[in-house]
Enzyme design. Structure first.
Site, PDB file in Angstrom:
ATOM      1  N   SER A 175       8.245  62.016   9.223  1.00 15.00           N
ATOM      2  CA  SER A 175       8.170  61.458  10.682  1.00 15.00           C
ATOM      3  C   SER A 175       9.274  62.484  11.416  1.00 15.00           C
ATOM      4  O   SER A 175       9.982  63.018  10.569  1.00 15.00           O
ATOM      5  CB  SER A 175       9.020  60.016  10.906  1.00 15.00           C
ATOM      6  OG  SER A 175       9.261  59.715  12.066  1.00 15.00           O
TER       7      SER A 175
ATOM      8  N   TYR B 281      15.875  53.814   9.592  1.00 13.76           N
ATOM      9  CA  TYR B 281      14.634  54.471   9.449  1.00 13.76           C
ATOM     10  C   TYR B 281      14.933  56.052   9.317  1.00 13.76           C
ATOM     11  O   TYR B 281      14.239  56.662   8.511  1.00 13.76           O
ATOM     12  CB  TYR B 281      13.683  53.962  10.454  1.00 13.76           C
ATOM     13  CG  TYR B 281      12.459  54.514  10.599  1.00 13.76           C
ATOM     14  CD1 TYR B 281      11.433  54.532   9.769  1.00 13.76           C
ATOM     15  CD2 TYR B 281      11.976  55.405  11.647  1.00 13.76           C
ATOM     16  CE1 TYR B 281      10.176  55.073   9.624  1.00 13.76           C
ATOM     17  CE2 TYR B 281      10.680  56.043  11.572  1.00 13.76           C
ATOM     18  CZ  TYR B 281       9.894  55.614  10.613  1.00 13.76           C
ATOM     19  OH  TYR B 281       8.465  56.485  10.702  1.00 13.76           O
TER      20      TYR B 281
END
Length: 258
Positions: free
Chosen positions: A143, A156
């Site tokens: 990501s 995250y």
């Protein structure tokens, strides 16, 4: 220019987290590219339905229920393969948007186990089969959170940074073997579940993530990127590919219409 059909020894592609979103879209695109796709996820009914869809379209797919955080189950799964051509480590996700000061350690643990240890488990288990194919590819779907930080994303972001480092280190360690390591790092992607899962089903909070952004990335956009990278000639390695919607310049700079 890529070959129309992958070599026979490397024609199996394993996709984790294939029950929805980017994983399901990637499975469809790799199947269309000539791979025999193995769909893994915890939700058996979802991957069974996807396998039926892919097979009905004239391609080849098989569903295999799997929790990537279960090491013993992953090793049992990997034992069924002599060779594997492609592994797409897609299983993962985010939980919550709390500050570091207020974050739930259980959320952090779950994100680390799924995104990082899940990727580690499957990659370690299938690496011998990927090497035996003579033309293997490991894809790590990280990501832009693995390449920058933002407030409210500490858990995250930490997990995705670890996943990025896993891919980068593996590439260094196995150079000279017939296995490539590709990292694809998407930015803002609107799928049916990612934000809803992050905000535990709160549709209002999930909707705010994409508010005012006319065209965030779709699962198909990311799957197309993965399929393109995987189908490059064997000597070509796409080390890292960052893909964002045009409206997103960084993790914290997004153009939103009123």
């Amino acid at each position: 220019m890529a070959a129309d059909v992958p070599p026979a020894a490397s024609r199996i592609a394993v996709v984790t987290g294939a029950s929805s979103g980017i994983g399901a879209a990637t499975a469809r695109q790799l199947a269309a590219a000539g791979y025999r796709v193995v769909l893994t996820a915890r939700r058996e009914e979802r991957i069974e339905a996807l396998a039926e869809e892919i097979n009905a379209a004239g391609h080849q797919a098989k569903a295999y229920p799997l929790d990537v955080t279960d090491r013993a189950a992953v090793e049992e799964f990997a034992g069924a393969f002599r060779t594997v051509g492609v592994l797409v480590n897609n299983a993962g996700g985010a939980l919550g948007a709390d500050t570091v000061a207020a974050g739930d350690p259980e959320d952090w643990r779950r994100m680390y186990e799924t995104n990082v240890l899940g990727t580690l488990n499957v990659t370690q288990a299938l690496l011998p089969a990927l090497t035996a194919s003579g033309d293997g590819t490991v894809v790590v779907l990280s990501s832009t959170a693995g390449h920058g930080t933002y407030e409210g994303g500490g858990g995250y972001v930490a997990a995705k940074h670890a996943e990025h480092v896993l891919a980068e280190t593996l590439r260094l360690e196995i150079v000279g073997t017939p296995v490539r390591v590709i990292e694809v790092a998407p930015g803002m992607v609107k799928t049916e579940e990612f934000a809803l899962t992050r905000f535990r089903g709160d549709e209002e909070k999930a909707g705010k993530v994409y508010a005012g952004v006319a065209e965030p990335l779709t699962a198909d956009d990311v799957a197309d990127t993965i399929a393109w990278a995987v189908t490059r000639p064997s000597h070509v390695n796409i080390d890292l590919l960052v893909v964002r919607p045009r409206a997103q310049a960084s993790n914290t700079k997004v153009h939103r219409e009123p």
